[in-house]
Structure formats: structure tokens, C-alpha cells
Design an enzyme around this catalytic site. Structure first.
Site, mmCIF file in Angstrom:
data_model
loop_
_atom_site.group_PDB
_atom_site.id
_atom_site.type_symbol
_atom_site.label_atom_id
_atom_site.label_comp_id
_atom_site.label_asym_id
_atom_site.label_seq_id
_atom_site.Cartn_x
_atom_site.Cartn_y
_atom_site.Cartn_z
ATOM 1 N N HIS A 249 -19.375 -7.496 -27.686
ATOM 2 C CA HIS A 249 -19.985 -7.136 -26.410
ATOM 3 C C HIS A 249 -21.430 -7.633 -26.425
ATOM 4 O O HIS A 249 -22.156 -7.444 -27.408
ATOM 5 C CB HIS A 249 -19.917 -5.620 -26.244
ATOM 6 C CG HIS A 249 -20.757 -5.117 -25.126
ATOM 7 N ND1 HIS A 249 -20.747 -5.718 -23.892
ATOM 8 C CD2 HIS A 249 -21.644 -4.081 -25.041
ATOM 9 C CE1 HIS A 249 -21.592 -5.075 -23.096
ATOM 10 N NE2 HIS A 249 -22.141 -4.086 -23.778
ATOM 11 N N ASN B 299 -26.386 -8.056 -20.203
ATOM 12 C CA ASN B 299 -25.264 -7.179 -20.560
ATOM 13 C C ASN B 299 -24.408 -6.964 -19.311
ATOM 14 O O ASN B 299 -24.846 -6.300 -18.366
ATOM 15 C CB ASN B 299 -25.852 -5.858 -21.082
ATOM 16 C CG ASN B 299 -24.795 -4.843 -21.440
ATOM 17 O OD1 ASN B 299 -23.638 -4.981 -21.075
ATOM 18 N ND2 ASN B 299 -25.201 -3.800 -22.138
ATOM 19 N N CYS C 80 -18.355 -0.438 -21.613
ATOM 20 C CA CYS C 80 -18.461 -1.789 -22.176
ATOM 21 C C CYS C 80 -17.298 -2.131 -23.104
ATOM 22 O O CYS C 80 -17.115 -3.293 -23.463
ATOM 23 C CB CYS C 80 -19.780 -1.959 -22.907
ATOM 24 S SG CYS C 80 -21.155 -1.480 -21.881
HETATM 25 N N1 ACO Z 1 -40.813 -4.277 -20.632
HETATM 26 C C1 ACO Z 1 -41.912 -3.891 -21.315
HETATM 27 N N2 ACO Z 1 -41.956 -2.781 -22.070
HETATM 28 C C2 ACO Z 1 -40.840 -2.036 -22.118
HETATM 29 C C3 ACO Z 1 -39.668 -2.367 -21.436
HETATM 30 C C4 ACO Z 1 -39.681 -3.534 -20.659
HETATM 31 N N3 ACO Z 1 -38.619 -3.931 -19.953
HETATM 32 N N4 ACO Z 1 -38.750 -1.436 -21.671
HETATM 33 C C5 ACO Z 1 -39.309 -0.538 -22.506
HETATM 34 N N5 ACO Z 1 -40.575 -0.888 -22.770
HETATM 35 C C6 ACO Z 1 -41.515 -0.185 -23.587
HETATM 36 C C7 ACO Z 1 -41.336 1.299 -23.486
HETATM 37 O O1 ACO Z 1 -42.035 1.831 -22.391
HETATM 38 C C8 ACO Z 1 -41.921 1.769 -24.796
HETATM 39 O O2 ACO Z 1 -43.320 1.769 -24.673
HETATM 40 P P1 ACO Z 1 -44.201 2.915 -25.387
HETATM 41 O O3 ACO Z 1 -43.932 2.739 -26.854
HETATM 42 O O4 ACO Z 1 -45.592 2.570 -24.972
HETATM 43 O O5 ACO Z 1 -43.682 4.203 -24.846
HETATM 44 C C9 ACO Z 1 -41.543 0.643 -25.720
HETATM 45 O O6 ACO Z 1 -41.299 -0.514 -24.949
HETATM 46 C C10 ACO Z 1 -40.273 0.964 -26.471
HETATM 47 O O7 ACO Z 1 -40.286 0.111 -27.497
HETATM 48 P P2 ACO Z 1 -39.244 0.231 -28.663
HETATM 49 O O8 ACO Z 1 -38.935 1.659 -28.951
HETATM 50 O O9 ACO Z 1 -39.731 -0.627 -29.768
HETATM 51 O O10 ACO Z 1 -38.010 -0.416 -27.989
HETATM 52 P P3 ACO Z 1 -36.742 -0.796 -28.763
HETATM 53 O O11 ACO Z 1 -37.056 -1.741 -29.860
HETATM 54 O O12 ACO Z 1 -35.967 0.436 -29.077
HETATM 55 O O13 ACO Z 1 -35.949 -1.611 -27.679
HETATM 56 C C11 ACO Z 1 -34.056 -1.395 -26.300
HETATM 57 C C12 ACO Z 1 -35.506 -0.967 -26.534
HETATM 58 C C13 ACO Z 1 -34.023 -2.898 -26.073
HETATM 59 C C14 ACO Z 1 -33.559 -0.693 -25.047
HETATM 60 C C15 ACO Z 1 -33.212 -1.017 -27.529
HETATM 61 O O14 ACO Z 1 -33.372 0.344 -27.833
HETATM 62 C C16 ACO Z 1 -31.770 -1.319 -27.349
HETATM 63 O O15 ACO Z 1 -31.376 -2.453 -27.316
HETATM 64 N N6 ACO Z 1 -30.925 -0.300 -27.242
HETATM 65 C C17 ACO Z 1 -29.535 -0.469 -26.987
HETATM 66 C C18 ACO Z 1 -29.396 -0.641 -25.524
HETATM 67 C C19 ACO Z 1 -28.065 -1.199 -25.162
HETATM 68 O O16 ACO Z 1 -27.682 -2.231 -25.633
HETATM 69 N N7 ACO Z 1 -27.415 -0.486 -24.272
HETATM 70 C C20 ACO Z 1 -26.212 -0.862 -23.769
HETATM 71 C C21 ACO Z 1 -25.119 -0.826 -24.799
HETATM 72 S S1 ACO Z 1 -23.700 -0.120 -24.233
HETATM 73 C C22 ACO Z 1 -23.451 -0.817 -22.811
HETATM 74 O O17 ACO Z 1 -23.459 -1.983 -22.782
HETATM 75 C C23 ACO Z 1 -23.322 -0.001 -21.550
#
Ligand code: ACO
Length: 327
Positions: free
Chosen positions: A254, A284, A113
Site C-alpha cells: 500500500h 495515498n 487501505c
Molecule cells: N507541512 C508542514 N508541517 C507539517 C505538516 C505539513 N503538511 N504536517 C505536519 N506538520 C508538522 C506538525 O504540525 C508537527 O509540528 P510540531 O512538531 O511543530 O507540532 C510536525 O510536523 C510533526 O512532525 P513529526 O512528528 O516529525 O511528523 P512525522 O515524522 O510523524 O510525520 C506523518 C508525520 C507523515 C503523518 C507520519 O506520522 C506518517 O507517515 N504516519 C502514517 C500516516 C499514514 O500513512 N496514514 C495512512 C496509512 S493507512 C491509510 O492509508 C488510510
């Protein structure tokens, strides 16, 4: 010698996929995706469209708008982590051939990214050194073909898109002036965002599952890294340029997740309105997200000559970095 962006254009595939449509085949909701990421929809390449295919319209637009012929391009740099082929040949060679850029060198840049920020800095250095006059910097990503559509933790986050910029000497004008960029890497997080199998560390074998071949991510780890990376990049660029947050017209990060940007802006004490965001419509798009954002800002008439922008890339590697552009 200094270098500038003479023109920049973006392109996204025609087909879109909304969160609502996603819920038909992924166990998720529009509410969860939007509240956790700020994403409502993304563009998706057609089955027969590759990374080079979706980049070509942006490349042609940039050449047309500057009256540059393909033969005048000295170097093509393609930032992508979703190349047409695995490891060889480079997607840059495919684009070189399709454009008819017969006097150009061509190579891919792998910085996920952060790829556009890295490629722009490489282009700037070629131009400043006097070894190239016209460098075509391309970012193109088709994440829809490397995400595991059975993994709701990742598949909802990404989209497809491309952008291109022509970098040339700033001898005729200083519009789009590129300043020396800040580039960093933290390989200790290499497997936080990774395609585990298919490389030389874990060659594809009979035990490789579909999930092993697709992108996997430790979302929490990447989130924490990303907030730190945005902060460090902005502070470093401001210090180098002897500027303050108030001197910057737009931060162009990004477009991974609205919450990453809001958290970073809050930590910096910077007004979040000055962080341009369009992940709502594109999700993204990895290396392409910064040129897609700048392209949209141009189209919306937000960019005026002389405005100061700071780009901020962060992603797999882990890589990060950014630089000042005087529009
Ligand atoms: N729909 C519904 N529920 C979901 C989804 C979804 N699409 N995805 C995850 N969940 C659930 C999980 O199963 C988990 O459930 P559980 O608690 O029952 O096990 C729960 O949601 C996880 O919740 P949180 O831990 O509160 O999630 P978080 O607030 O950490 O958000 C996210 C997750 C959005 C992925 C966040 O961690 C994030 O943004 N991380 C950075 C990701 C990113 O930007 N990556 C790319 C950057 S670098 C690049 O661009 C390549």
C-alpha cells in the site's frame, strides 16, 4: 479449482495537484511533504466525479481486454472507504447499473487501505468454491472529498484513483494465479484513523464540526502499526508459501508513505528496490493504491509471466494483510 486475475487496469482522474500548488492554500512546503512521505503530487477528482465515476473506465478496460461482456459478471466487489453515498446504497450497485451487469450480485467491502487485498481474497474464494466464474474486483477512492483541507497533518497525504481486476477460474491459464491471502485486523486502533461523526456511535448533530465529519488520524500510531503490519504480512505469506525474500520479484505495498516502506524493508533485510513505489505521483489512494501500482508496473513492462508478487495492505480498522500472486 484455483483462481486467477485475468486482467487488471487502473484509472486516475485527469486533474493533478502538486505539493507546490498545495502550498497556496495549506501551511506546508514541498520539502516537508516530500521528505516526510515521498509524495510530490496527487490526482484529484472533479467536483462532479464520485467513486463510481472514476472506477468505470478501469472496469470497462478490464472487460474489453478480456472480451468479457457485462452480463457475464457474476459478482461485483467494490473496496472503498469513500463510497458514492454514506452506507447505502453500495457503490457496487451503482457500478453494476452503469456497466449493465444485469446478472451480477454487488456489494462493497469496507477494509480501508487493505480493501483491495480483502476483496481479491473474497473473489478468490467465490471462484474456488465454484459459486462465481467472473468476479469484478474494484477499488476506488476519492479521499479529496473526505479530507479536512484545513488539517495539514492529513490533507497532504491522500489522492484519488481507482483500479479493477477480473478474477476467474485458472482452468485455461495460470497467469495471475492468486494464492490464499493472509488477512488480519486490530480493532483496538479503530479511532487512530477515523471519521468520528456521522455513524451510529456519534450521529451527526448540531455540534458536529467539519473536522468531526472528515478523516482524522494519529499519524505516529498509524506509522508504527504500518511498519509492523508490513513486516508481519510479508513474513506470514513467505512462511505459508515456503518461500524466502529472494524468491519474490516484487513486493507491492500500500502506497502510504515511502518511509514506512523503507523502515519495513530494512527490518526485514529485504532490498528496498524490490518494493514498487509510486506514491510520488499518486499519494495515498487507500484501497486503490495496490491496483494503481500493479497497473503502472504492467504499463512499464516490469511484469513477466511467472513472476512472484506479494501484495501488502494496511490501513484504517486497523486492517492489514496480503497475498502471493504468480503473474
Ligand atoms: N507541512 C508542514 N508541517 C507539517 C505538516 C505539513 N503538511 N504536517 C505536519 N506538520 C508538522 C506538525 O504540525 C508537527 O509540528 P510540531 O512538531 O511543530 O507540532 C510536525 O510536523 C510533526 O512532525 P513529526 O512528528 O516529525 O511528523 P512525522 O515524522 O510523524 O510525520 C506523518 C508525520 C507523515 C503523518 C507520519 O506520522 C506518517 O507517515 N504516519 C502514517 C500516516 C499514514 O500513512 N496514514 C495512512 C496509512 S493507512 C491509510 O492509508 C488510510
Amino acid at each position: 479449482m484455483e483462481a486467477r486475475i485475468r486482467a487488471l487496469a487502473a484509472h486516475a482522474p485527469e486533474k493533478t495537484l502538486s505539493n507546490e500548488e498545495l502550498t497556496k492554500f495549506v501551511d506546508t512546503t514541498d520539502e516537508w511533504i516530500f521528505s516526510h512521505t515521498g509524495i510530490r503530487s496527487r490526482h484529484i477528482a472533479a467536483a462532479d466525479e464520485s467513486a463510481s465515476d472514476i472506477a468505470l473506465p478501469a472496469c470497462r478496460k478490464v472487460l474489453e481486454s478480456t472480451g468479457t461482456s457485462a452480463e457475464e459478471i457474476d459478482l461485483i466487489l467494490v473496496a472503498t472507504s469513500t463510497p458514492d453515498y454514506i452506507s447505502m446504497p453500495s457503490t457496487a450497485c451503482i457500478i453494476q447499473h452503469q456497466l449493465g451487469a444485469n446478472a451480477a450480485g454487488a456489494m462493497d467491502i469496507t477494509a480501508a487501505c487493505s480493501g483491495f487485498v480483502y476483496a481479491l481474497e473474497i473473489a478468490r474464494n467465490f471462484v474456488v468454491a465454484g459459486s462465481a466464474r467472473n468476479v469484478l474486483v474494484v477499488a476506488t477512492e476519492v479521499y479529496s472529498k473526505i479530507v479536512n483541507w484545513k488539517d495539514r497533518n492529513t490533507c497532504v497525504l491522500f489522492g484519488d484513483g481507482a483500479g479493477a481486476a477480473l478474477v476467474s477460474p485458472a482452468d485455461d491459464s495460470r497467469r495471475g494465479l492468486l494464492h490464499h491471502a493472509f488477512l488480519r485486523s486490530d480493532g483496538s486502533g479503530a479511532e487512530s484513523l477515523v471519521r468520528l461523526h456521522g455513524g451510529t456511535r456519534r450521529p451527526t448533530n448540531a455540534d458536529s464540526t467539519e473536522a468531526d465529519l472528515m478523516l482524522s488520524m494519529d499519524g505516529r500510531k498509524v506509522y508504527n502499526f504500518a511498519v509492523r503490519a508490513v513486516n508481519e504480512t510479508i513474513l506470514e505469506v513467505l512462511e505459508r508459501e515456503k518461500l524466502t525474500i529472494d524468491d519474490i520479484d516484487y513486493f507491492v505495498p500500500h502506497q502510504a508513505n515511502v518511509r514506512i516502506i523503507e523502515a519495513a524493508a530494512k527490518r526485514l533485510g529485504a532490498p528496498v528496490e524490490r518494493f514498487y513505489m509510486n506514491m510520488e505521483r499518486y499519494a495515498n489512494t487507500s484501497a486503490s493504491s495496490i491496483p494503481l501500482a500493479i497497473g503502472e508496473m504492467q504499463d512499464r513492462g516490469l511484469l513477466k509471466p511467472g513472476m512472484k508478487l506479494i501484495t501488502i495492505g494496511f490501513g484504517a480498522g486497523l486492517t492489514y494483510g496480503g497475498g502471493l500472486i504468480e503473474w
